[in-house]
Design an enzyme around this catalytic site. Structure first.
Site, PDB file in Angstrom:
ATOM      1  N   SER A 103       0.875  -1.158   0.000  1.00 57.38           N
ATOM      2  CA  SER A 103       0.000   0.000   0.000  1.00 57.38           C
ATOM      3  C   SER A 103       0.914   1.211   0.000  1.00 57.38           C
ATOM      4  O   SER A 103       1.967   1.197   0.648  1.00 57.38           O
ATOM      5  CB  SER A 103      -0.880   0.045   1.251  1.00 57.38           C
ATOM      6  OG  SER A 103      -1.696  -1.095   1.329  1.00 57.38           O
ATOM      7  N   CYS A 104       0.542   2.242  -0.725  1.00 59.92           N
ATOM      8  CA  CYS A 104       1.333   3.477  -0.752  1.00 59.92           C
ATOM      9  C   CYS A 104       0.367   4.644  -0.701  1.00 59.92           C
ATOM     10  O   CYS A 104      -0.489   4.772  -1.581  1.00 59.92           O
ATOM     11  CB  CYS A 104       2.210   3.539  -2.002  1.00 59.92           C
ATOM     12  SG  CYS A 104       3.358   4.936  -2.002  1.00 59.92           S
TER      13      CYS A 104
END
Length: 124
Positions: A103-104
């Site tokens: 996830s970013c």
């Protein structure tokens, strides 16, 4: 039962937390920022330099836990500016060659006004 992980090769925790903990056969790292453990402060200026330092810090914590970057199954990445996404990815990709889940997200602000922070979950 949780086992705390500690190494002098990564920055000291700057709050009431551990560098990482082991639970079962997984290692959960705290978020690492670009603190150079040799001097105890952020030296790197660019997103590329900071990402390199973050990855070196994560490598040290994982080694102290008895695992390595190729055993990472999930990362969570925080960027102060999504305009840095491509430059961050260029460095990140050299360290996370196994391409773990990720996830970013953009963060309004990060500790010590750094440009990025990364935490990981890895298998032992």
């Amino acid at each position: 039962m949780l086992k705390k992980v500690y190494t002098k090769e990564a920055p000291e925790a700057i709050g009431p937390y551990s560098q990482a903990v082991i639970c079962g056969n997984l290692v959960f790292t705290s978020g690492q920022i670009a603190i150079d453990p040799a001097v105890g402060q952020v030296v790197a200026k660019t997103i590329e330099e900071q990402t390199e330092q973050i990855c070196r810090n994560l490598t040290a914590v994982l080694l102290a836990a008895g695992t390595s970057m190729d055993k990472v199954v999930k990362t969570t990445c925080f960027l102060a500016d999504m305009a840095d996404f491509a430059a961050f990815n260029a460095v990140y990709g050299r360290y996370f060659v196994s391409k773990p889940a990720r996830s970013c997200v953009a963060a309004k602000a990060l500790p010590k006004n750094v440009l990025a922070e990364v935490e990981v979950i890895a298998e032992l």
